[in-house]
Design an enzyme around this catalytic site. Structure first.
Site, PDB file in Angstrom:
ATOM      1  CG  ASP A  14      32.410 -19.991  -1.328  1.00 42.53           C
ATOM      2  OD1 ASP A  14      32.804 -20.333  -2.310  1.00 42.53           O
ATOM      3  OD2 ASP A  14      31.150 -19.944  -0.937  1.00 42.53           O
ATOM      4  NE  ARG A  95      26.142 -15.433   9.707  1.00 41.59           N
ATOM      5  CZ  ARG A  95      27.213 -16.346   9.563  1.00 41.59           C
ATOM      6  NH1 ARG A  95      28.367 -16.335   9.944  1.00 41.59           N
ATOM      7  NH2 ARG A  95      26.741 -17.475   8.921  1.00 41.59           N
ATOM      8  CG  ASP A 124      24.017 -15.833   7.229  1.00 39.49           C
ATOM      9  OD1 ASP A 124      23.482 -15.582   8.315  1.00 39.49           O
ATOM     10  OD2 ASP A 124      24.510 -17.052   7.101  1.00 39.49           O
ATOM     11  CB  SER A 175      25.459 -24.527   2.433  1.00 47.93           C
ATOM     12  OG  SER A 175      25.594 -23.211   3.240  1.00 47.93           O
TER      13      SER A 175
END
Ligand code: ARG
Length: 399
Positions: A14, A95, A124, A175
């Site tokens: 991605d 994050r 996220d 994922s």
């Protein structure tokens, strides 16, 4: 000079395709930024080069493993942070750190925007953008996967068409997000919450059902931070890495949970966080011995609020900062040793000692040496139950 955007780059499909997509859609030059938070897997140099091969004008790798362990995981340990009482915030902790580097890199390189590869359904995206907003309000956040509807199929097609050096063959049905503090696995057959996790989901933990000898370690804490394991001094990062091995080998730290996402979705998540679960068990028990009763009780309410704030992407917020000050104050005496036994998926404290201990043998003992004056208990209970007695006289009258 063309405008620039700094992309949080993982090396995966991605974000690799995202480089070209961002360029096409915005005309900006893309700077790729990969942050090493101990996700292991591919070599960071390979990832750095791949970003360039995918069209980035610049590609930066930051080794932030120690910083992540010290400045992000240790505060979580001091807070015994578990979202919904179970999830040690593995992804949620990384994050804000990544966002911090996005913001500082954008500043250094004169970029006016940053980007990430999150979808529009998860936590996220919120964490990245809320952190960037708090650190660098002048920056715009772009999310190609979400905002340009970049599906997996379109990404594969784009990669093939542009000959991008990104392997699509070993497409994982899951994922996965991972760092040194743990792994998060979602999607695939796990989306049916009745389906049990299978063994190959896990890489940080061994099957707890396999019989093996228990492992025992002594963890020494100084003001809430692990500083030695079995007497050998460790940094926060080393403590996490070592406990991942010890606890992981015993199958400690597997979590299977239906979780409340910030965006309102309930999702089924599988985690493994061996060091996290083992260290929190140890730390919490040392607190039991060294923190006075009311402070300890109050801290439990602060802990769950802290975990929710961090889960919800508010790492850089006034409330979180204020709670950190409170938590640090509680840790002043959380110094001492915990003996932890790990076996068959569980981590159990079997011994504790501290120079800061509030445990008084002579008060606790039922044997000779007892210094507790039991005659005081009678009057204490009289007064303690006086409000109940008075109101009962009113409320039960005539019944
Ligand atoms: N649900 C977890 C969280 O919000 C994990 C997210 C992991 N991300 C992923 N791409 N698998 O913290």
């Amino acid at each position: 000079m063309a405008e620039r955007v700094v992309l949080a780059y993982s090396g995966g499909l991605d974000t690799s395709v995202g480089i070209g997509w961002l360029k096409d859609a915005t005309g900006k030059e893309v700077v790729a930024l990969a942050i090493d938070v101990g996700q292991s897997g591919e070599d960071m140099d390979v990832i750095r080069q791949r970003a360039l091969d995918c069209g980035a004008v610049e590609s930066i790798v930051v080794d932030a493993k120690d910083e992540f362990a010290t400045d992000y995981v240790m505060p979580a340990l001091k807070a015994n942070a578990l979202y919904q009482k179970r999830y040690p915030l593995v992804s949620a902790l990384s994050r804000p750190l990544i966002a911090k580097y996005l913001a500082s890199t954008a500043k250094d390189l004169g970029a006016n925007s940053v980007a990430h590869g999150c979808t529009g359904k998860g936590n996220d995206q919120v964490r990245f953008e809320a952190a960037v907003a708090a650190l660098a309000p002048e920056l715009t956040s772009l999310a190609p996967v979400r905002d340009f509807a970049l599906t997996r199929d379109k990404a594969i097609e784009y990669a093939a068409m542009h000959n991008l050096p990104i392997a699509q063959s070993k497409k994982s049905p899951y994922s996965i997000d991972q760092n040194v503090y743990g792994r998060a696995v979602e999607t695939g057959f796990l989306e049916d919450p009745w389906n049990a996790p299978i063994e190959d989901l896990y890489t940080y933990t061994q099957d707890p059902a396999v019989t093996r000898e228990p492992t025992e370690v002594v963890i020494s804490f100084d003001q809430g931070i692990p500083v030695a394991i079995d007497g050998v001094p460790v940094t926060p990062l080393q403590a996490i890495e070592l406990m991942n091995l010890h606890a992981g080998n015993q199958g400690v730290g597997r979590i299977d949970i239906v979780e409340d996402r910030l965006v309102g979705i309930k999702s089924r998540e599988v985690y493994e966080a061996p060091a996290g679960i083992a260290l929190i068990a140890a730390h919490e028990e040392l607190e039991n011995m060294t923190i006075e009763r009311d402070l300890a009780r109050y801290k439990r309410t602060v802990e769950s609020k802290w975990a929710e704030l961090v889960y919800d992407g508010l790492w850089f917020s006034g409330l979180k900062r204020a709670l950190d000050v409170f938590i640090d104050e509680t840790q002043k005496h959380v110094t001492g040793d915990i003996r932890l036994k790990m076996h068959a998926g569980s981590a159990v404290v079997t011994g504790r000692k501290s120079t800061q201990s509030l445990y008084d043998f002579n008060l606790a003992t039922y044997d000779t040496g007892d210094t507790f004056d039991q005659s005081m208990a009678k009057g204490f209970i009289e007064l303690w139950s006086l409000p109940s007695k008075i109101s009962a006289r009113r409320d039960l009258a005539g019944k």
